[in-house]
Design an enzyme around this catalytic site. Structure first.
Site, short mmCIF file in Angstrom:
data_model
loop_
_atom_site.label_atom_id
_atom_site.label_comp_id
_atom_site.label_asym_id
_atom_site.label_seq_id
_atom_site.Cartn_x
_atom_site.Cartn_y
_atom_site.Cartn_z
N ARG A 1 10.90 -16.45 14.38
CA ARG A 1 10.75 -17.55 13.45
C ARG A 1 9.85 -17.19 12.28
O ARG A 1 9.80 -17.88 11.29
CB ARG A 1 10.14 -18.75 14.23
CG ARG A 1 11.14 -19.40 15.18
CD ARG A 1 10.45 -20.43 16.07
NE ARG A 1 10.25 -19.84 17.40
CZ ARG A 1 9.66 -20.52 18.39
NH1 ARG A 1 9.18 -21.74 18.19
NH2 ARG A 1 9.53 -19.97 19.57
N GLY A 2 9.10 -16.11 12.45
CA GLY A 2 8.02 -15.79 11.51
C GLY A 2 8.40 -15.62 10.06
O GLY A 2 7.57 -15.77 9.17
N GLU B 1 11.70 -9.41 7.59
CA GLU B 1 10.79 -9.52 8.73
C GLU B 1 9.43 -10.00 8.25
O GLU B 1 9.06 -9.78 7.09
CB GLU B 1 10.71 -8.14 9.41
CG GLU B 1 9.70 -7.97 10.51
CD GLU B 1 9.90 -8.81 11.75
OE1 GLU B 1 10.07 -10.04 11.59
OE2 GLU B 1 9.85 -8.27 12.86
N ASP B 2 8.70 -10.67 9.12
CA ASP B 2 7.36 -11.12 8.71
C ASP B 2 6.34 -9.97 8.75
O ASP B 2 5.70 -9.67 7.76
CB ASP B 2 6.90 -12.33 9.55
CG ASP B 2 6.94 -12.07 11.06
OD1 ASP B 2 7.45 -11.01 11.49
OD2 ASP B 2 6.46 -12.94 11.81
N ASP C 1 4.59 -4.27 13.13
CA ASP C 1 3.37 -3.97 13.88
C ASP C 1 3.60 -2.66 14.65
O ASP C 1 3.49 -1.59 14.07
CB ASP C 1 3.10 -5.18 14.79
CG ASP C 1 1.82 -5.08 15.59
OD1 ASP C 1 0.80 -4.70 15.02
OD2 ASP C 1 1.84 -5.41 16.79
N LYS D 1 1.30 -3.35 9.32
CA LYS D 1 0.04 -2.81 9.87
C LYS D 1 0.30 -1.36 10.26
O LYS D 1 0.61 -1.07 11.42
CB LYS D 1 -0.37 -3.59 11.12
CG LYS D 1 -0.58 -5.08 10.94
CD LYS D 1 -1.06 -5.65 12.28
CE LYS D 1 -0.90 -7.13 12.37
NZ LYS D 1 -1.18 -7.65 13.72
N PHE E 1 -5.27 -9.68 13.61
CA PHE E 1 -4.24 -10.65 13.98
C PHE E 1 -4.22 -11.74 12.91
O PHE E 1 -5.21 -12.40 12.65
CB PHE E 1 -4.50 -11.25 15.36
CG PHE E 1 -3.27 -11.90 15.91
CD1 PHE E 1 -2.29 -11.16 16.56
CD2 PHE E 1 -3.05 -13.26 15.74
CE1 PHE E 1 -1.13 -11.76 17.05
CE2 PHE E 1 -1.90 -13.87 16.21
CZ PHE E 1 -0.93 -13.12 16.87
N VAL E 2 -3.06 -11.91 12.28
CA VAL E 2 -2.97 -12.82 11.13
C VAL E 2 -2.05 -14.00 11.42
O VAL E 2 -1.18 -13.93 12.29
CB VAL E 2 -2.49 -12.08 9.86
CG1 VAL E 2 -3.51 -11.04 9.42
CG2 VAL E 2 -1.12 -11.45 10.07
N ASP F 1 2.62 -17.16 13.21
CA ASP F 1 1.91 -18.01 14.16
C ASP F 1 0.94 -17.27 15.07
O ASP F 1 1.02 -16.05 15.24
CB ASP F 1 2.93 -18.70 15.08
CG ASP F 1 3.54 -17.70 16.08
OD1 ASP F 1 4.11 -16.69 15.63
OD2 ASP F 1 3.40 -17.92 17.30
N ARG G 1 1.64 -21.87 11.47
CA ARG G 1 2.73 -21.37 10.64
C ARG G 1 2.74 -22.05 9.26
O ARG G 1 3.24 -21.51 8.28
CB ARG G 1 4.09 -21.65 11.30
CG ARG G 1 4.37 -20.81 12.54
CD ARG G 1 5.84 -20.96 12.93
NE ARG G 1 6.11 -20.51 14.28
CZ ARG G 1 6.40 -19.26 14.63
NH1 ARG G 1 6.46 -18.32 13.73
NH2 ARG G 1 6.65 -18.94 15.88
P1 IMP Z 1 6.47 -5.21 16.55
O1 IMP Z 1 7.73 -5.16 17.32
O2 IMP Z 1 5.29 -4.75 17.37
O3 IMP Z 1 6.54 -4.48 15.23
O4 IMP Z 1 6.15 -6.72 16.32
C1 IMP Z 1 6.58 -7.42 15.25
C2 IMP Z 1 6.46 -8.88 15.54
O5 IMP Z 1 5.24 -9.18 16.23
C3 IMP Z 1 6.39 -9.68 14.26
O6 IMP Z 1 7.67 -10.08 13.87
C4 IMP Z 1 5.52 -10.84 14.64
O7 IMP Z 1 6.33 -11.88 15.16
C5 IMP Z 1 4.64 -10.35 15.74
N1 IMP Z 1 3.30 -10.01 15.20
C6 IMP Z 1 2.79 -8.80 14.96
N2 IMP Z 1 1.56 -8.86 14.46
C7 IMP Z 1 1.27 -10.17 14.38
C8 IMP Z 1 0.11 -10.91 13.91
O8 IMP Z 1 -0.89 -10.36 13.44
N3 IMP Z 1 0.20 -12.27 13.97
C9 IMP Z 1 1.30 -12.91 14.47
N4 IMP Z 1 2.39 -12.27 14.90
C10 IMP Z 1 2.38 -10.91 14.86
MG MG Z 2 8.57 -11.87 14.66
#
Ligand code: IMP
Ligand code: MG
Length: 178
Positions: free
Chosen positions: A45-46, A101-102, A105, A133, A154-155, A161, A167
């Protein structure tokens, strides 16, 4: 964990985000110049606030579709196991696609989604992430466009969210436990 009291320290203002979104839209228009139609795929949803602002800045023939992938649950740590909870409604074979994508990470989510969508043979598939990040990366992937690189914090806000909260914050802030 989300029951622990916390405050949100402002990190990126709404005005700074808006200016960046405008600049990114110009670059997207150039990258897809001559395209008859661009299918913009938001990862729920981000990305819902980002995609809403972004598509309104892009002067092209656009369709919007959504996918939902889960990797985080309600915690602050990625599960590294990506599941598709909701797939696209439309076909993307032979089409121009932009995945929105939001945050990137660990990179597991974007890598998984890109692999899946590439297997459907779009004409062109590019990716954009509002936030990145880079120090957290565990798999080799980078979005074609990134709004802002941020440190390992963590943002929340602008669609993003913490356990489904915050959000609706118009800016990006970092969570600080008190
Ligand atoms: P990844 O698969 O580890 O790259 O995770 C990506 C997803 O993790 C993003 O689409 C977010 O939904 C969530 N995410 C990663 N970092 C944060 C954060 O700092 N705050 C909130 N959601 C996060
Ligand atoms: Mg996400």
């Amino acid at each position: 964990m989300a029951d622990r009291p916390y405050v949100i320290d402002k990190m990126i203002s709404a005005k700074t985000i808006a200016a960046r979104v405008e600049a990114l839209a110009r670059e997207i228009e150039v990258a897809y110049a001559g395209s008859e139609k661009l299918i913009v795929v938001g990862l729920l949803r981000g990305s819902f606030v980002f995609i809403a602002d972004l598509v309104r800045e892009i002067d092209m023939n656009i369709e919007v579709d959504f996918m939902e992938a889960s990797s985080y649950g309600n915690g602050m740590e990625s599960s590294r196991e990506v599941r598709i909870l909701k797939d696209l409604r439309g076909q993307i074979g032979g089409q121009d696609v932009l995945v929105v994508e939001d945050i990137v990470d660990t990179g597991f989510t974007l890598k998984h989604v890109v692999g899946l969508l590439q297997s459907r043979k779009p004409r062109k598939l590019m990716t954009i992430a509002l936030l990145d990040k880079p120090t957290r990366r565990e798999v080799d992937i980078k979005a074609d466009w990134t709004g802002f690189e941020i440190p390992d914090e963590f943002v929340v806000g602008y669609g993003i969210d913490f356990a489904q909260r915050n959000r609706n914050l118009p800016h990006i802030g970092k969570v600080r436990f008190t």
